[in-house]
Write an enzyme that holds these catalytic residues in place. Structure first.
Site, PDB file in Angstrom:
ATOM      1  CB  CYS A 327      -0.980   0.022   1.156  1.00  0.00           C
ATOM      2  SG  CYS A 327      -1.213  -1.527   2.003  1.00  0.00           S
ATOM      3  NE  ARG A 356       2.426  -8.579   5.805  1.00  0.00           N
ATOM      4  CZ  ARG A 356       1.137  -8.539   5.520  1.00  0.00           C
ATOM      5  NH1 ARG A 356       0.309  -9.347   6.157  1.00  0.00           N
ATOM      6  NH2 ARG A 356       0.674  -7.703   4.620  1.00  0.00           N
ATOM      7  CD  GLN A 374      -0.366  -8.546   0.545  1.00  0.00           C
ATOM      8  OE1 GLN A 374       0.160  -7.498   0.198  1.00  0.00           O
ATOM      9  NE2 GLN A 374      -1.110  -8.649   1.623  1.00  0.00           N
ATOM     10  CG  ASP A 376      -2.094  -5.555  -2.330  1.00  0.00           C
ATOM     11  OD1 ASP A 376      -3.300  -5.432  -2.061  1.00  0.00           O
ATOM     12  OD2 ASP A 376      -1.175  -5.078  -1.631  1.00  0.00           O
ATOM     13  CG  HIS A 378      -3.725  -0.499  -2.543  1.00  0.00           C
ATOM     14  ND1 HIS A 378      -2.552  -1.131  -2.834  1.00  0.00           N
ATOM     15  CD2 HIS A 378      -4.067  -0.867  -1.286  1.00  0.00           C
ATOM     16  CE1 HIS A 378      -2.182  -1.853  -1.796  1.00  0.00           C
ATOM     17  NE2 HIS A 378      -3.082  -1.721  -0.839  1.00  0.00           N
ATOM     18  CE  LYS A 462     -11.305  -7.141   9.037  1.00  0.00           C
ATOM     19  NZ  LYS A 462     -10.232  -8.077   9.193  1.00  0.00           N
ATOM     20  CG  HIS A 508      -6.055  -1.809   1.770  1.00  0.00           C
ATOM     21  ND1 HIS A 508      -4.700  -1.614   1.812  1.00  0.00           N
ATOM     22  CD2 HIS A 508      -6.592  -0.853   2.543  1.00  0.00           C
ATOM     23  CE1 HIS A 508      -4.437  -0.566   2.592  1.00  0.00           C
ATOM     24  NE2 HIS A 508      -5.571  -0.088   3.046  1.00  0.00           N
TER      25      HIS A 508
HETATM   26 ZN   LIG Z   1      -3.108  -2.543   1.002  1.00  0.00          ZN
END
Ligand SMILES: [Zn+2]
Ligand SMILES: [Zn+2]
Length: 633
Positions: A327, A356, A374, A376, A378, A462, A508
């Site tokens: 992000c 992580r 991910q 991912d 945004h 979420k 996200h």
């Molecule tokens: Zn994110």
């Protein structure tokens, strides 16, 4: 809205509705807190009756079963001391000190029998508030140093005992009404566990078990465990040569082998195609970012101490972090130039690899790793676009589930706890708008939903998708989150129709969650029998002997030219052996070629798990193959 006299219990409320309902009530949520169903309610309250169908209901059932097991242990092994006995996602454990007595799985049967015997007595779980002094005196007399240790950290006036039958435990509860609810018991495992997780302390014996309100449910559960063992993605990942781990590379860092990499690439390009259609724009960002980036995003403050430590360079004071999230990078992409309301929503997508730090004990196959990718993206949008964007993301997530055979799913709407407003950042009006947008989008898309108050992230509400796999286990996969925090921290802006500066909302989202976790779930869901379009090897060409290798190769080339992937088994092995090996590798189609096939310009087709489909021309096979692909996507 119902009215009852002060001091009415949830159980009495249940009884006033129906006796059948009351028979199933395990506990109740009173103003968001799980209580004993028998506990009197003294003030106006929101009451939710909890049964076996509720996660919280199960947790109370299993924790109560831990007390039941402790009661059985105390009866069978007098002098046993008890640590803690919490509920787990499935079942419970209790840490106990047998004072040096031998203990093994051989003892399980006697304990199970004792538990069932005690359950039949239908003893009530009785809550009793007790002074710290009296509680200490009780456990001093009993000689249980672990409970005394626990008591040290408790505040006088807030201490409760729970008693059932002849067993008393220090516990804040809650519990089920009585032991009679437990109808089936199975102890599952025994392991060592240090008191309070500290290796300087004594090693206790941790006994795992599970209980059910119906015998049939235990049978089903045990069957599921057997199935789960066969489908374990770590086992299949090795057998199908998809991924591996190397101690030298490091724990929790998966290595994707050629077949696994192919599977992964297929999945990625499948989602990339769908995302381009849905208006996403791919971006690429580096694997590291300056420490300052994460100071701005807030990750440094929140996770810095527990993550991979900063990477230093020869320049003093220059520090980088391994990227824990994509992000912040995407926020910086947003900021590369001024944005107008006309170009929103801006949807930036990246298959971004993040790192992580997880404790080594937490690592598990591909589901808990230290480096993962991910899927991912945004979405930067105006506040009035949140609902429409949510609808579009839901469409995308459902398309993914359908294409991969996940038919059974629910969506959890996670909203803020209305009693703890201070926990959340952003304005109340924004929260309400976003929460409503999610609720409406989910309703519009006809999702089966559960709503959880207090489960929202501190930065926004979420929507999480819970998927049931082929053997009934639930996995959390896709997630969609609204975020008000990062746009603030990065001071993101757009120029509105009013020519004024406004702050965009950030969403996200990751339909797979991560490639690693998703593939793990997919492997276990389909037991390694991937849909044809996804299979790393879609076909195996098996020549009966060396004489037919040229013909086999010709077929392979023709199929490869139209993107049908497969291998040619040119080993000097008997055909029966080649077929068996292709079966073990779960290759969807086998094309067997020998004299007859070569003469007639045909292939003999075998389908995995189905057997012989007869001999057909290559063109016939190709249309059969394409038909299967088009119906599954
Ligand atoms: Zn994110
Ligand atoms: Zn308890």
């Amino acid at each position: 809205m119902r009215e009852y006299p002060k001091g009415t219990s949830s159980m009495q409320i249940a009884l006033s509705i129906s006796e059948g309902l009351a028979r199933n009530v395990l506990s109740a949520k009173v103003n968001g807190e799980v209580w004993d169903a028998s506990r009197p309610i003294e003030n106006d309250a929101t009451v939710q009756l909890l049964t076996w169908n509720d996660t919280d209901g199960k947790a109370v059932f299993w924790h109560s079963s831990a007390h039941l097991m402790a009661e059985a242990l105390e009866a069978l092994y007098p002098g046993t001391k008890f640590g803690i006995g919490p509920a787990l996602e499935n079942g419970f454990y209790y840490d106990v000190d047998f004072g040096g007595k031998e203990f093994s799985q051989e003892n399980f049967k006697a304990i199970e029998d004792k538990m069932l015997e005690l359950a039949k007595q239908k003893n009530d779980y009785q809550r009793e508030a007790i002074s710290k002094e009296k509680a200490i005196a009780y456990f001093k007399e009993k000689g249980d140093e672990y409970k005394l240790d626990l008591l040290e950290g408790l505040e006088d006036g807030k201490i409760t005992f729970y008693k059932q039958g002849n067993f008393t435990d220090l516990c804040r509860g809650p519990h089920i009404p009585n032991t009679g609810f437990v109808k089936a018991v199975k102890l599952l495992n025994v392991a060592g566990a240090y008191w309070r997780g500290d290796e300087k302390n004594k090693m206790l014996t941790r006994i795992y078990g599970i209980t059910f309100p119906k015998a049939k449910e235990l049978e089903e559960y045990l069957h599921m465990l057997e199935e789960a063992k066969k489908r374990d993605h770590r086992k299949l990942g090795k057998e199908l040569e998809l991924f591996a781990f190397s101690e030298k590379v490091g724990m929790g860092l998966p290595l994707w082998l050629p077949k696994g990499a192919m599977l992964r690439e297929r999945l990625e390009s499948f989602l990339k195609r769908a995302q381009v259609k849905a208006g996403y724009q791919p971006v690429v960002t580096p694997h590291i970012g300056s420490k300052q980036l994460y100071v701005t995003s807030g990750h440094w403050e929140k996770y810095g101490a527990d993550s991979f430590q900063a990477i230093k360079t020869p320049n003093e004071g220059e520090e980088f972090m391994l990227k824990p999230m994509n992000c912040p990078h995407h926020c910086e992409i947003y900021k590369t130039r001024p944005r107008s309301y006309k170009e929103l929503p801006l949807r930036l997508a990246e298959f971004g690899t993040v790192y992580r730090y997880e404790q080594s004990g937490e690592l598990h196959g591909l589901t808990r790793v230290r480096g993962f990718t991910q899927d991912d993206a945004h979405i930067f949008c105006r506040p009035d676009q949140v609902k429409e964007e949510f609808c579009k993301v839901i469409d995308l997530v459902l398309f993914v589930f359908k294409s991969l055979g996940f038919e059974n799913y629910t969506a959890q709407i996670s909203l803020p706890d209305p009693n703890k407003k201070e926990k959340y950042i952003g304005e109340a009006a924004q929260w309400e708008e976003a929460s409503n947008a999610i609720i409406e989008a989910a309703a519009e898309k006809g999702l089966k939903t559960v709503t959880e108050l207090g489960e929202a992230a501190f930065y926004g509400p979420k929507l999480d998708f819970m998927v049931k796999d082929a053997i009934g286990r639930s996995w959390q996969l896709g997630t969609i989150q609204v975020d008000y925090q990062l746009p603030n921290r990065f001071e993101l802006e757009y120029i509105g129709a009013d020519n004024q500066k406004h702050r965009p909302v950030m969403i996200h989202r990751a339909p797979f969650g991560s490639m690693e976790r998703f593939i793990a779930v997919l492997i276990e869901h389909c037991a390694g029998n991937f849909p044809l379009w996804l299979s790393p090897d879609q076909i195996a060409i098996l020549p009966i002997s060396e004489k037919f290798h040229d013909y086999a190769e010709k077929i392979q080339n023709e199929l490869m030219a139209i993107d049908i992937r497969g291998l040619l088994d040119s080993r000097d092995e008997k055909i029966g052996r080649k077929i068996r090996d292709a079966e073990v590798r779960k290759i969807p189609y086998m094309l067997i070629v020998g004299e007859k096939e070569q003469e007639e310009n045909k292939v003999s087709v075998r389908k995995h798990g189905q057997g012989d489909l007869g001999s057909i021309s290559l063109n016939e096979f190709i249309s059969l193959f394409n038909k299967e692909i088009s119906t599954s996507m």
